[in-house]
Design a protein around this motif. Structure first.
Motif, PDB file in Angstrom:
ATOM      1  N   TYR A  39       0.923  -1.009  -0.005  1.00  0.00           N
ATOM      2  CA  TYR A  39       0.217   0.054   0.145  1.00  0.00           C
ATOM      3  C   TYR A  39       1.019   0.676  -0.458  1.00  0.00           C
ATOM      4  O   TYR A  39       0.376   2.494   0.257  1.00  0.00           O
ATOM      5  N   LYS A  79      -6.663  15.059  -4.805  1.00  0.00           N
ATOM      6  CA  LYS A  79      -5.928  15.453  -4.886  1.00  0.00           C
ATOM      7  C   LYS A  79      -6.165  16.427  -5.993  1.00  0.00           C
ATOM      8  O   LYS A  79      -8.045  16.117  -6.600  1.00  0.00           O
ATOM      9  N   TYR A 118      -8.463   4.304   9.235  1.00  0.00           N
ATOM     10  CA  TYR A 118      -8.886   3.794   8.139  1.00  0.00           C
ATOM     11  C   TYR A 118      -8.372   2.793   8.274  1.00  0.00           C
ATOM     12  O   TYR A 118      -7.366   2.606   8.103  1.00  0.00           O
ATOM     13  N   ARG A 134      -5.781   1.544   2.583  1.00  0.00           N
ATOM     14  CA  ARG A 134      -6.412   1.103   1.175  1.00  0.00           C
ATOM     15  C   ARG A 134      -7.345   2.455   1.082  1.00  0.00           C
ATOM     16  O   ARG A 134      -7.241   2.930   0.027  1.00  0.00           O
ATOM     17  N   GLU A 135      -8.476   2.745   2.411  1.00  0.00           N
ATOM     18  CA  GLU A 135      -9.151   3.240   2.536  1.00  0.00           C
ATOM     19  C   GLU A 135      -8.841   4.318   2.135  1.00  0.00           C
ATOM     20  O   GLU A 135      -9.082   5.727   1.253  1.00  0.00           O
ATOM     21  N   ARG A 183      -5.716   5.886   0.966  1.00  0.00           N
ATOM     22  CA  ARG A 183      -5.098   6.058  -0.024  1.00  0.00           C
ATOM     23  C   ARG A 183      -6.162   6.346  -1.328  1.00  0.00           C
ATOM     24  O   ARG A 183      -5.823   7.315  -1.814  1.00  0.00           O
ATOM     25  N   GLN A 184      -6.897   5.635  -1.211  1.00  0.00           N
ATOM     26  CA  GLN A 184      -8.501   6.041  -1.812  1.00  0.00           C
ATOM     27  C   GLN A 184      -8.336   7.463  -1.664  1.00  0.00           C
ATOM     28  O   GLN A 184      -9.257   7.791  -2.531  1.00  0.00           O
ATOM     29  N   ILE A 185      -9.365   7.740  -0.657  1.00  0.00           N
ATOM     30  CA  ILE A 185      -9.706   8.804  -0.334  1.00  0.00           C
ATOM     31  C   ILE A 185      -8.374  10.184  -0.964  1.00  0.00           C
ATOM     32  O   ILE A 185      -8.943  11.317  -1.553  1.00  0.00           O
ATOM     33  N   SER A 186      -7.339   9.545  -0.211  1.00  0.00           N
ATOM     34  CA  SER A 186      -6.259  10.290  -0.829  1.00  0.00           C
ATOM     35  C   SER A 186      -6.438  11.030  -1.881  1.00  0.00           C
ATOM     36  O   SER A 186      -6.232  12.312  -2.657  1.00  0.00           O
ATOM     37  N   ASP A 187      -5.989  10.268  -2.738  1.00  0.00           N
ATOM     38  CA  ASP A 187      -6.081   9.670  -4.190  1.00  0.00           C
ATOM     39  C   ASP A 187      -7.491  11.150  -4.950  1.00  0.00           C
ATOM     40  O   ASP A 187      -7.323  11.329  -6.259  1.00  0.00           O
ATOM     41  N   LEU A 188      -8.666  10.370  -4.170  1.00  0.00           N
ATOM     42  CA  LEU A 188     -10.121  11.406  -4.886  1.00  0.00           C
ATOM     43  C   LEU A 188      -9.589  12.516  -4.304  1.00  0.00           C
ATOM     44  O   LEU A 188     -10.004  13.716  -5.403  1.00  0.00           O
ATOM     45  N   SER A 244      -3.389   5.450   9.912  1.00  0.00           N
ATOM     46  CA  SER A 244      -4.159   4.649   9.418  1.00  0.00           C
ATOM     47  C   SER A 244      -3.652   3.157   9.898  1.00  0.00           C
ATOM     48  O   SER A 244      -3.125   2.520  10.740  1.00  0.00           O
TER      49      SER A 244
END
Ligand SMILES: O=C1C[C@@](O)(C(=O)O)C[C@@H](O)[C@@H]1O
Length: 209
Positions: free
Chosen positions: A19, A209, A196, A199-200, A202-207, A185
């Motif tokens: 991750y 950006k 969180y 994985r979650e 990282r998804q939030i962070s990517d969304l 996390s």
């Protein structure tokens, strides 16, 4: 967003690195067996920077002992990590720990919600012995959370702010947007309520950006 993943055993490192966390926090107080051997094993498994944390029971962890015992445990470990979390109660040992070539994450965890002036005084105290202050508080209302976000935004950097509990867990993704240096996390076993999975996060962070 710098994502820290907290672990409590060397066995999960292989899974965690996939991750790509910014840091791996080794929660020494939640580990069994020879701590130095396990930190050495983690160091051999990954080049990801490590944070060593021996969290007191008073601040939400499992370590029960005085500051001298804390230093005897953490001191030999410091050379294998990049950052050591030093609670205010252990600050007398900060110079020795720093002499091992690590950064000090000067931390304070409270079940209360300090006022903005109190947050400023806590920050000043933590900066008196550490490189990065970390203030973890418990907001009771959205107004409390607004004040924490504003404090974070206006504070000298670097600073880490976070929250306790599940009610405002979304703040773990918001505070870094306003300057908090890290967000914590887990990789399967939360080390604190409301975390969180990496994985979650990282998804939030990517969304976001
Ligand atoms: O200080 C912190 C933050 C934390 O308590 C959290 O709320 O995610 C998790 C701890 O492992 C870490 O040392």
């Amino acid at each position: 967003m710098k994502i820290v993943v907290s672990v409590e055993s060397a066995g999960v490192i292989g899974e965690v690195v996939e991750y790509n966390p910014t840091f791996i926090e080794v929660r020494l107080d939640r580990m069994e067996g020879d701590l130095l051997d396990q930190v050495r094993a983690i160091r051999e498994k990954t080049v990801i920077p490590l944070i060593a944390t021996l969290r007191s029971r008073e601040e939400g962890g499992r370590f029960v002992g005085d500051a001298d015992l804390w230093a005897r445990i953490v001191g030999p470990i410091a050379r294998y990590v990049d950052i050591v979390d030093v609670e205010a109660r252990y600050r007398d040992h900060a110079p020795f720990i720093k002499s091992q070539g690590v950064q000090i994450l000067a931390s304070l965890h409270t079940n209360e919600m300090p006022t903005p002036p109190e947050l400023g005084r806590i920050e000043e105290m933590l900066r008196s012995y550490g490189d990065i202050p970390k203030i973890v508080v418990k907001p009771r209302t959205r107004e409390d959370l607004f004040e924490l976000i504003q404090f974070t935004h206006q504070a000298q950097k670097p600073i880490c702010t976070s929250i306790m509990g599940a009610e405002f867990r979304y703040a773990r993704a918001i505070l870094p947007l306003f300057g908090s240096e890290f967000t914590f996390s887990h990789a399967g076993t939360p080390t604190a309520e409301g975390q969180y999975h990496i994985r979650e996060m990282r998804q939030i962070s990517d969304l976001l950006k």
